[in-house]
Motif scaffolding. Sequence first.
Motif, mmCIF file in Angstrom:
data_model
loop_
_atom_site.group_PDB
_atom_site.id
_atom_site.type_symbol
_atom_site.label_atom_id
_atom_site.label_comp_id
_atom_site.label_asym_id
_atom_site.label_seq_id
_atom_site.Cartn_x
_atom_site.Cartn_y
_atom_site.Cartn_z
ATOM 1 N N ARG A 43 -12.871 -4.164 1.383
ATOM 2 C CA ARG A 43 -12.911 -3.037 2.536
ATOM 3 C C ARG A 43 -12.925 -3.113 3.492
ATOM 4 O O ARG A 43 -11.557 -2.571 4.484
ATOM 5 N N ALA A 46 -9.884 -5.490 4.936
ATOM 6 C CA ALA A 46 -8.426 -4.375 4.908
ATOM 7 C C ALA A 46 -8.619 -3.386 6.105
ATOM 8 O O ALA A 46 -7.344 -3.046 7.020
ATOM 9 N N PRO A 86 -2.399 -9.243 -0.148
ATOM 10 C CA PRO A 86 -2.858 -8.261 0.732
ATOM 11 C C PRO A 86 -1.042 -7.627 0.707
ATOM 12 O O PRO A 86 0.076 -8.092 1.420
ATOM 13 N N ARG A 100 -0.949 0.742 6.678
ATOM 14 C CA ARG A 100 -2.211 0.872 5.341
ATOM 15 C C ARG A 100 -1.466 -1.051 4.526
ATOM 16 O O ARG A 100 -1.323 -1.376 4.721
ATOM 17 N N ARG A 102 -3.492 -2.709 1.106
ATOM 18 C CA ARG A 102 -3.758 -2.617 -0.057
ATOM 19 C C ARG A 102 -4.277 -4.545 -0.508
ATOM 20 O O ARG A 102 -3.234 -5.073 -0.499
ATOM 21 N N HIS A 115 -9.217 -3.082 -6.606
ATOM 22 C CA HIS A 115 -8.564 -3.264 -5.480
ATOM 23 C C HIS A 115 -9.736 -2.975 -3.853
ATOM 24 O O HIS A 115 -10.106 -1.864 -4.486
ATOM 25 N N ALA A 117 -8.325 -1.654 -0.176
ATOM 26 C CA ALA A 117 -7.823 -0.585 0.886
ATOM 27 C C ALA A 117 -7.903 -0.250 2.564
ATOM 28 O O ALA A 117 -9.560 0.393 2.133
ATOM 29 N N THR A 119 -6.864 2.577 5.999
ATOM 30 C CA THR A 119 -5.906 2.733 6.412
ATOM 31 C C THR A 119 -5.919 3.088 7.876
ATOM 32 O O THR A 119 -7.200 3.409 8.028
#
Length: 135
Positions: A43, A46, A86, A100, A102, A115, A117, A119
């Motif tokens: 996380r 990402a 990703p 984004r 993910r 998963h 993600a 943003t």
Amino acid sequence: MTASSRRQCGDRGAVSLQLVLVVPLLLLIALLVVQFALVWHARHIAQYAAERGLAAARVEDGTAADGRAQARRSLAALGDRVLIRPSVIVERTATRTTVRVRGPVIRVVPGLTLHAAGTASGPTERVTTATGGQP
């Protein structure tokens, strides 16, 4: 046969049975801890990639492709083993840019797919006049 020898015979193998039942459970708990630590780490990866992509895409002369390329470079620099395949989605309008990121996290526990993600969103840079309109 005395009472103490009968008691000893009745408990034979109890430790082995407990070991057979407890060790797999402890191993599963350890694997779950590692799995969720990897999800937490993925996380952060990402989110970092999304923020880097946003920084590249939101500048005045930037494009969605610039943001996508920067996010992919950031993912490659941080290692592609934690976050597998990703996807990077960049939406750039005249006023707002959103990135984004993910993807699935590497599996440690068989059959468990999680998963991660990230943003990042912010205003698109543009030149304006003192009254707020376009020059």
